[in-house]
Design an enzyme around this catalytic site. Structure first.
Site, short mmCIF file in Angstrom:
data_model
loop_
_atom_site.label_atom_id
_atom_site.label_comp_id
_atom_site.label_asym_id
_atom_site.label_seq_id
_atom_site.Cartn_x
_atom_site.Cartn_y
_atom_site.Cartn_z
CE1 TYR A 282 -3.73 2.46 0.60
CE2 TYR A 282 -2.45 3.27 2.45
CZ TYR A 282 -3.52 3.40 1.58
OH TYR A 282 -4.35 4.49 1.69
CG ASP B 114 5.87 3.65 0.75
OD1 ASP B 114 6.19 4.42 1.69
OD2 ASP B 114 4.69 3.46 0.40
CE LYS C 239 1.25 5.21 8.27
NZ LYS C 239 1.24 4.38 7.11
C1 LIG Z 1 0.54 4.79 5.70
C2 LIG Z 1 1.27 4.49 4.44
C3 LIG Z 1 1.13 5.30 3.30
C4 LIG Z 1 0.11 6.39 3.19
O1 LIG Z 1 0.31 7.41 4.10
P1 LIG Z 1 -0.91 8.41 4.44
O2 LIG Z 1 -0.29 9.42 5.34
O3 LIG Z 1 -1.96 7.55 5.08
O4 LIG Z 1 -1.38 8.98 3.16
C5 LIG Z 1 1.96 5.05 2.22
N1 LIG Z 1 2.86 4.04 2.24
C6 LIG Z 1 3.00 3.24 3.31
C7 LIG Z 1 4.02 2.15 3.29
C8 LIG Z 1 2.20 3.43 4.44
O5 LIG Z 1 2.32 2.60 5.49
#
Ligand SMILES: *Cc1c(COP(=O)(O)O)cnc(C)c1O
Length: 424
Positions: free
Chosen positions: A141, A234, A262
């Site tokens: 994701y 990512d 995060k």
């Molecule tokens: C949480 C997450 C996202 C998206 O981040 P948002 O701040 O929710 O848009 C993208 N990549 C990874 C790996 C994530 O865990």
């Protein structure tokens, strides 16, 4: 006000009653508790019930709720204005901290969500490589931008629409899907398409918790080098979570770009993408790739991020402690499952942990989908009832925070023993 009443009100005015789907607890056949406040390792709902929080806002709060140092930095920043729409020094300070830690990152740009970070990173990568093809992996994701909502994990999998309605076929025609930990599936795509970028969660946390194999990441590195494609890790979740330097602390493979989110905001909306100078200099105003944000580099959010990363730097034993707790927790869950003959798999990297209700180790999305989600739901609800707040979906990850004590971990294990006895 009861949780039930508060959620009924929310549903009247907000689709599904939530502003991000997994929060609705749909996949565990329950309703969410509505949070009134939080402190340290705990959440408190509107009925006054206390929960030991293993979600920690889905990762950002590595020091727990209301950490004094982050709180003080935010309060100080608020007094100097909520937003400038102009450069401030803390943007540079936070960027410097990230570049100092991740040697492949020479420049970073801040955005407000992980979704923006990955979307923008891919745009720069394609602009740099001058090729449209993108490879992503089933079950990873990367936020909810159109081109990435193809077999996406997290809430998209939880709610059975891994490929979202409303995304035109034209928009995803350059998104090629490969299988996690399966280098042959990637080779096959490179053979048949012009690929500008490969994006991967090196330590996947959105199909449940599934770390990549070192040899697989090394294979990706080689394919990208041989074919002139940009490799993007990512690390919105794993950065500053799996280790102090995310995947770099665990693997020897280096990407060309990294996305963050995060933890780097300490609970405020901050994300970033960074990479080598020749790639990042393609960005506007220096280069031809456009990207912008009214609230990007917001001074209050920067202060929170800076306090969070500074505290990480000043706490050298942090990740060893968090990993020790995560391993103890998973060992405890595992033992309790085994005692009741329940098929159970666990894994841990740093402060991240995950578990599946299946009999063989999970290596990819198809494996993750073999987990018994009915059993997952029963376990989740049994734990929630006992005051342990775990991610309400099989396709998410758990987080330890520094505010947790050994007693907290032992409490969670005891509750898991009771829960497995109850549901077996
Ligand atoms: C949480 C997450 C996202 C998206 O981040 P948002 O701040 O929710 O848009 C993208 N990549 C990874 C790996 C994530 O865990």
């Amino acid at each position: 006000m009861t949780n039930k009443d508060a959620f009924a009100q929310a549903k009247k005015f907000i689709p599904g009653g939530v502003n991000s789907p997994v929060r609705a607890f749909g996949s565990v056949g329950a309703e969410p508790v509505i949070i009134q406040k939080a402190q340290g390792a705990y959440l408190f709902d509107v009925e006054g019930k206390k929960y030991l929080d293993f979600i920690q806002s889905w990762g950002p709060l590595i020091f727990g709720h209301c950490d004094k140092d982050i709180e003080d930095a935010v309060i100080q920043a608020v007094k100097n204005g909520l937003s400038y729409g102009a450069p401030c020094e803390n943007e540079t300070n936070l960027a410097r901290l990230i570049c100092e830690k991740f040697d492949v990152i020479k420049k970073v740009r801040f955005v407000s969500s992980g979704t923006e970070a990955t979307m923008s990173a891919i745009r720069v990568a394609r602009g740099y490589a001058k090729k449209d093809g993108l490879i992503k992996f089933e079950g990873c994701y990367h936020g909810h931008s159109d081109a990435l909502l193809v077999k996406a994990g997290s809430g998209a999998t939880t709610y059975g629409n891994a490929s979202s309605a409303g995304v035109p076929a034209d928009v995803v025609k350059n998104t090629h899907l490969a299988i996690y930990n399966d280098i042959k599936s990637v080779e096959e795509i490179f053979k048949n398409h012009e690929i500008g970028a490969v994006i991967i969660e090196p330590i996947a946390g959105n199909m449940g918790f599934v770390p990549a194999d070192e040899s697989f990441l090394a294979g990706l590195r080689k394919l990208c080098d041989d074919n002139g494609a940009v490799l993007i890790f990512d690390e919105v979740m794993s950065g500053f979570r799996a280790s102090a330097t995310g995947a770099m602390g665990i693997y020897s493979v280096k990407p060309d770009m990294i996305t963050f989110g995060k933890v780097i905001g300490g609970g405020m909306p901050v994300a970033a993408f960074g990479g080598r100078c020749d790639i990042m200099d393609c960005l506007s105003p220096d280069g031809a790739v456009y990207q912008a944000g009214t609230l990007s580099g917001n001074p209050v959010a920067m202060a929170a991020g800076l306090a969070s990363l500074t505290k990480i730097n000043n706490t050298p034993e942090l990740y060893a402690k968090l990993e020790k707790f995560a391993k103890r927790l998973m060992q405890g869950f595992s033992n309790a499952a085994q005692k009741n003959n329940i098929a159970f798999q666990t894994d841990v990297r740093g402060s991240m942990f995950g578990y599946f209700f299946t009999s063989k180790p999970v290596k990819n999305y198809a494996d993750a989908l073999t987990s018994d989600t009915k059993m997952f739901a029963k376990f989740h609800n049994a734990m929630l009832k006992r005051g342990v707040y775990l991610a309400p979906s099989q396709f998410e990850t758990g987080f330890i925070c520094d505010a947790m004590s050994e007693e907290d971990i032992e409490f969670a294990i005891k509750m898991a023993e009771q829960s497995f006895d109850e549901i077996a």
